[in-house]
Design an enzyme around this catalytic site. Structure first.
Site, PDB file in Angstrom:
ATOM      1  N   HIS A 101      53.684  37.660  36.876  1.00  0.00           N
ATOM      2  CA  HIS A 101      52.592  38.338  37.594  1.00  0.00           C
ATOM      3  C   HIS A 101      53.071  38.510  39.037  1.00  0.00           C
ATOM      4  O   HIS A 101      53.791  37.645  39.569  1.00  0.00           O
ATOM      5  CB  HIS A 101      51.326  37.489  37.683  1.00  0.00           C
ATOM      6  CG  HIS A 101      50.694  37.102  36.384  1.00  0.00           C
ATOM      7  ND1 HIS A 101      51.104  36.023  35.657  1.00  0.00           N
ATOM      8  CD2 HIS A 101      49.654  37.634  35.711  1.00  0.00           C
ATOM      9  CE1 HIS A 101      50.345  35.903  34.575  1.00  0.00           C
ATOM     10  NE2 HIS A 101      49.452  36.875  34.578  1.00  0.00           N
ATOM     11  N   ASP A 104      52.675  35.407  41.055  1.00  0.00           N
ATOM     12  CA  ASP A 104      53.486  34.226  40.705  1.00  0.00           C
ATOM     13  C   ASP A 104      54.748  34.207  41.533  1.00  0.00           C
ATOM     14  O   ASP A 104      55.217  33.148  41.954  1.00  0.00           O
ATOM     15  CB  ASP A 104      54.043  34.252  39.264  1.00  0.00           C
ATOM     16  CG  ASP A 104      53.034  34.482  38.202  1.00  0.00           C
ATOM     17  OD1 ASP A 104      51.889  34.092  38.395  1.00  0.00           O
ATOM     18  OD2 ASP A 104      53.424  35.066  37.168  1.00  0.00           O
TER      19      ASP A 104
HETATM   20  C1  XUL Z   1      46.155  34.208  29.827  1.00  0.00           C
HETATM   21  C2  XUL Z   1      47.414  34.898  29.479  1.00  0.00           C
HETATM   22  C3  XUL Z   1      48.106  35.576  30.597  1.00  0.00           C
HETATM   23  C4  XUL Z   1      48.792  36.838  30.223  1.00  0.00           C
HETATM   24  C5  XUL Z   1      49.378  37.588  31.398  1.00  0.00           C
HETATM   25  O1  XUL Z   1      45.536  33.575  28.780  1.00  0.00           O
HETATM   26  O2  XUL Z   1      47.853  34.855  28.348  1.00  0.00           O
HETATM   27  O3  XUL Z   1      48.994  34.677  31.158  1.00  0.00           O
HETATM   28  O4  XUL Z   1      49.809  36.620  29.293  1.00  0.00           O
HETATM   29  O5  XUL Z   1      48.437  37.886  32.339  1.00  0.00           O
END
Ligand code: XUL
Ligand code: CO
Length: 437
Positions: A101, A104
């Site tokens: 993300h 992150d």
């Molecule tokens: C949350 C989840 C996230 C997604 C990316 O449950 O799975 O980490 O994979 O936003």
């Protein structure tokens, strides 16, 4: 820079007899299974958020993770340093991909402009490290759920400014993903849903989500990003209800808003079970719509009702996933992305290695078992025979679309009764699968 894991070398394949906890027993990246190397079949990916950012807190206690390389600040310097650590880890593990993300990898600034600048600065180091190691970006995404501005959702917020901010954030995250040669881009609808319908205009929110996705598609075309978009279904948590609740709901949403051409699904095991489905159900549902793109590999806990995101070690589960993926013809742009975190009690850096090695070995075994089941042919032969009444006679005529209710009535009046049913042989088939495990 000094190594973050100085006592750990490259993780090698040592075979099933090995007792070395820092070696693969099953994952042999160069081994060819059903015409492709294990590396190319499995396309393993490490997630930045859990592996490098999760402090291992829970609702009852603070984080326990020991990460000696991290200075505990939210500085760009620390973020850049962490990138080097992440690539050291992934390189030693032999993982060919990673996912992140925006927030992150780089700290959120005081303003959007500052956040963008931070992301650009860290992305430069990500690019350098990608080039140095050959590790690639499986997908990028934007965190549209952590900041309080997204408390009511992002694209589905009642606050139009939150929608606007989210659009700006996805624009940047998509551009950075493109710059880093990302194979795809993921949307997980963190807070795109509701806590109560008493305050929610569901139709209006869904329409906004459709508009948001169209803006993303337009921008993808504008910048020439060619990878697929993924939607990652999850039914709840943190919301009471998330709009992308399962594969079927996502596909319905994509069809309703005319987005099918641009999206595939990223199926996560623990999200499937939270939705009351098996992961294989979700994979098959996505596949039936031609929309299976990637998987977030993890597992939940039968006795804990939330998204525990544990590393997958269940061979049976990995086999089921690999049976579906091989049936689809294998992963193309997607991968086996470990959206999983070590337990709060597994707080040492070495636990990150144990966790990933276990997940990779489980999937390598799943791949080998699934390939052997397919090669054996009895399972697929059974399924094919089960539907043989559709291969000729009235079945074939129905499938070809040449008969309606009138013809069916004529047919049955003449025939009188249906042919006898054959046994579904569930127990026989379960035993057959166990022959290979
Ligand atoms: C949350 C989840 C996230 C997604 C990316 O449950 O799975 O980490 O994979 O936003
Ligand atoms: Co996920």
């Amino acid at each position: 820079m000094a190594q973050a894991f100085p006592d750990i070398g490259n993780i090698e394949y040592e075979g099933p007899q090995s007792k070395n906890p820092l070696a693969f027993k099953w994952y042999n990246s160069a081994e060819v299974i059903a015409g492709k190397t294990m590396k190319d079949h499995l396309r393993f990916s490490v997630v930045y958020w859990h592996t490098f950012r999760n402090a291992l807190s829970d609702p009852f206690g603070v984080g326990t993770a020991q990460r000696p390389w991290d200075d505990g600040t939210d500085s760009v310097e620390n973020a850049k340093n962490r990138v080097r650590v992440a690539f050291e880890f992934m390189g030693k593990l032999g993982a060919p991909f990673y996912a992140f993300h925006d927030r992150d990898v780089a700290p959120e600034g005081e303003t959007l402009a500052e956040s963008n600048k931070n992301l650009e600065a860290v992305a430069e180091v990500l690019k350098e490290e990608q080039e140095r190691t050959g590790i690639k970006l499986l997908w990028g995404t934007a965190c549209l759920f952590a900041n309080p501005r997204y408390m009511h959702g992002a694209a589905t917020s009642c606050n139009a400014d939150a929608f606007a901010y989210a659009g700006a954030q996805v624009k940047k995250a998509l551009e950075v993903t493109h710059e880093l040669g990302g194979a795809g881009y993921t949307f997980w609808g963190g807070r795109e849903g509701y806590m109560t319908l008493l305050n929610t205009d569901l139709k209006r929110e869904m329409d906004h989500l459709g508009q948001f996705m169209h803006m993303a598609v337009d921008h993808k075309k504008k910048i020439g990003f060619e990878g697929p978009f993924y939607i990652e279904p999850k039914p709840k948590e943190p919301t009471k209800h998330q709009y992308d609740s399962d594969a079927a709901a996502c596909i319905n949403f994509l069809r309703q808003y005319d987005l099918m051409d641009h999206f595939k699904l990223n199926i996560e095991t623990n999200h499937a079970t939270l939705a009351g489905h098996t992961v294989q159900h979700e994979l098959e549902t996505a596949m039936a719509a031609g929309a299976l793109g990637s998987i977030d590999a993890n597992t939940g806990d039968m006795l804990l009702g939330w998204d525990t995101d544990q590393f997958p070690t269940d061979i049976y589960l990995a086999t089921q996933c690999m049976l579906s993926l091989l049936k689809m013809g294998g992963l193309v742009t997607g991968g086996v992305n470990f959206d999983a975190k070590v337990r709060r009690e597994s707080f040492e850096p070495i636990d990150l290695f144990h966790a990933h090695i276990g997940g990779m070995d489980a999937f390598a075994r799943g791949l080998k078992i699934a390939a052997a089941i397919i090669e054996d042919g009895r399972l697929s032969q059974f399924v094919q025979n089960r539907y043989s009444s559709w291969d000729s006679g009235i079945g074939a005529r129905i499938e070809s679309g040449e008969v309606g209710f009138d013809e069916l009535e004529d047919y049955m009046l003449k025939k009188g009764e249906t042919d006898a049913n054959a046994s579904g042989r569930q127990e026989f088939l379960e035993n057959l699968i166990n022959e290979f495990i």
